[in-house]
Design a protein around this motif. Structure first.
Motif, PDB file in Angstrom:
ATOM      1  N   ALA A 154      -9.949   0.664  -6.374  1.00  0.00           N
ATOM      2  CA  ALA A 154     -11.120   0.155  -5.035  1.00  0.00           C
ATOM      3  C   ALA A 154     -11.905  -1.125  -5.882  1.00  0.00           C
ATOM      4  O   ALA A 154     -12.673  -1.653  -5.640  1.00  0.00           O
ATOM      5  CB  ALA A 154     -11.737   1.417  -5.672  1.00  0.00           C
ATOM      6  N   GLU A 155     -11.352  -1.188  -7.266  1.00  0.00           N
ATOM      7  CA  GLU A 155     -12.563  -1.848  -8.144  1.00  0.00           C
ATOM      8  C   GLU A 155     -11.537  -3.375  -7.885  1.00  0.00           C
ATOM      9  O   GLU A 155     -12.487  -4.823  -8.740  1.00  0.00           O
ATOM     10  CB  GLU A 155     -12.523  -1.711  -9.688  1.00  0.00           C
ATOM     11  CG  GLU A 155     -13.430   0.131  -9.629  1.00  0.00           C
ATOM     12  CD  GLU A 155     -12.730  -0.098 -11.039  1.00  0.00           C
ATOM     13  OE1 GLU A 155     -13.259  -1.153 -12.179  1.00  0.00           O
ATOM     14  OE2 GLU A 155     -13.183   1.055 -10.992  1.00  0.00           O
ATOM     15  N   THR A 190     -10.202  -7.528  -6.514  1.00  0.00           N
ATOM     16  CA  THR A 190     -10.019  -7.543  -5.251  1.00  0.00           C
ATOM     17  C   THR A 190      -9.423  -8.799  -5.203  1.00  0.00           C
ATOM     18  O   THR A 190      -8.804  -9.530  -3.996  1.00  0.00           O
ATOM     19  CB  THR A 190     -11.313  -8.363  -4.669  1.00  0.00           C
ATOM     20  OG1 THR A 190     -11.688  -8.737  -6.361  1.00  0.00           O
ATOM     21  CG2 THR A 190     -12.467  -7.759  -4.796  1.00  0.00           C
ATOM     22  N   ARG A 227      -7.637 -10.142  -1.087  1.00  0.00           N
ATOM     23  CA  ARG A 227      -7.784  -8.628  -0.216  1.00  0.00           C
ATOM     24  C   ARG A 227      -8.979  -9.386   0.838  1.00  0.00           C
ATOM     25  O   ARG A 227      -9.603 -10.918   0.538  1.00  0.00           O
ATOM     26  CB  ARG A 227      -8.862  -7.475  -0.752  1.00  0.00           C
ATOM     27  CG  ARG A 227      -7.689  -7.003  -1.236  1.00  0.00           C
ATOM     28  CD  ARG A 227      -8.920  -5.590  -1.024  1.00  0.00           C
ATOM     29  NE  ARG A 227      -8.341  -4.920  -1.968  1.00  0.00           N
ATOM     30  CZ  ARG A 227      -8.947  -3.459  -1.962  1.00  0.00           C
ATOM     31  NH1 ARG A 227      -9.547  -3.492  -1.326  1.00  0.00           N
ATOM     32  NH2 ARG A 227      -8.660  -2.566  -3.135  1.00  0.00           N
ATOM     33  N   ASN A 237      -5.376   4.760  -6.771  1.00  0.00           N
ATOM     34  CA  ASN A 237      -6.088   4.334  -5.723  1.00  0.00           C
ATOM     35  C   ASN A 237      -7.739   4.549  -6.853  1.00  0.00           C
ATOM     36  O   ASN A 237      -8.590   3.236  -5.843  1.00  0.00           O
ATOM     37  CB  ASN A 237      -6.461   5.628  -4.527  1.00  0.00           C
ATOM     38  CG  ASN A 237      -5.836   5.103  -3.674  1.00  0.00           C
ATOM     39  OD1 ASN A 237      -5.100   4.276  -3.275  1.00  0.00           O
ATOM     40  ND2 ASN A 237      -4.971   6.619  -3.472  1.00  0.00           N
ATOM     41  N   VAL A 238      -8.131   4.759  -7.756  1.00  0.00           N
ATOM     42  CA  VAL A 238      -9.331   5.129  -8.295  1.00  0.00           C
ATOM     43  C   VAL A 238      -9.864   3.268  -9.041  1.00  0.00           C
ATOM     44  O   VAL A 238     -10.392   2.459  -8.605  1.00  0.00           O
ATOM     45  CB  VAL A 238      -9.572   6.020  -9.297  1.00  0.00           C
ATOM     46  CG1 VAL A 238     -10.650   5.860  -9.935  1.00  0.00           C
ATOM     47  CG2 VAL A 238      -9.290   7.028  -8.690  1.00  0.00           C
ATOM     48  N   GLN A 258       0.732  -1.699  -0.070  1.00  0.00           N
ATOM     49  CA  GLN A 258       0.026   0.492  -0.018  1.00  0.00           C
ATOM     50  C   GLN A 258       1.175   1.434   0.280  1.00  0.00           C
ATOM     51  O   GLN A 258       2.267   1.540   0.648  1.00  0.00           O
ATOM     52  CB  GLN A 258      -0.874   0.272   1.033  1.00  0.00           C
ATOM     53  CG  GLN A 258      -1.938   0.703   1.393  1.00  0.00           C
ATOM     54  CD  GLN A 258      -3.069   0.897   0.011  1.00  0.00           C
ATOM     55  OE1 GLN A 258      -3.142  -0.640  -0.254  1.00  0.00           O
ATOM     56  NE2 GLN A 258      -3.894   1.462  -0.418  1.00  0.00           N
TER      57      GLN A 258
END
Length: 164
Positions: A146-147, A149, A164, A142-143, A71
């Motif tokens: 967010a989608e 996994t 995740r 980050n955009v 991250q």
């Protein structure tokens, strides 16, 4: 004392303006407005044109041995380590598939490397696995994150994934 405009300077100014306006007629070199009007368009493209590159000529790495997602402030860094058959492989990169967009939450990368020069000693040297390790990384903002996994990195013989 009352000041009056003299007719001589006004007439002289009008005559000078009329005479200088004649410099604009035609392409005379005396007119400063014509000094820097010649424009030449040049291109940096080679005369023969650019070669057609349909695909990346690099090969999939033999084995993907490690995968890590770290991250960061603006997203995440995907780092993958792979093992090549010999030493000397270079130009490692994680190429995102599907135009860099996740499909059903899965972000897929191909781990590619460029082969060594066939005449080089490293091209025939196998040595230890640690000496043949290659690492490549990619950034997910980050955009897009967010989608996402799951992240998958594909090699020629193996692939790794992390969720995740």
């Amino acid at each position: 004392m009352l000041l009056r405009a003299r007719p001589a300077p006004v007439a002289l100014s009008l005559a000078l303006a009329l005479a200088l306006s004649g410099c604009g007629i035609g392409k005379t070199k005396l007119n400063p407005w014509n000094w820097f009007t010649h424009e030449e368009v040049m291109t940096l493209a080679p005369k023969e044109g650019y070669p057609d590159v349909k695909e990346d000529p690099r090969e999939l790495i033999a084995q993907v041995t490690a995968l890590e997602v770290k991250q960061t402030q603006g997203g995440a860094i995907v780092a993958a380590t792979g093992l090549t058959p010999t030493q000397g492989w270079w130009g490692a990169k994680l190429l995102a598939e599907n135009d860099g967009k996740p499909v059903e939450g899965v972000m897929t990368y191909r781990f590619v490397v460029a082969w060594p020069d066939p005449g080089s000693p490293a091209a025939n040297r196998v040595s230890t696995p640690q000496s043949r390790e290659v690492t490549a990384a990619a950034f997910i903002n980050n955009v897009l994150l967010a989608e996402v996994t799951k992240v998958v990195v594909i090699g020629a013989e193996t692939q790794r994934s992390i969720s995740r």
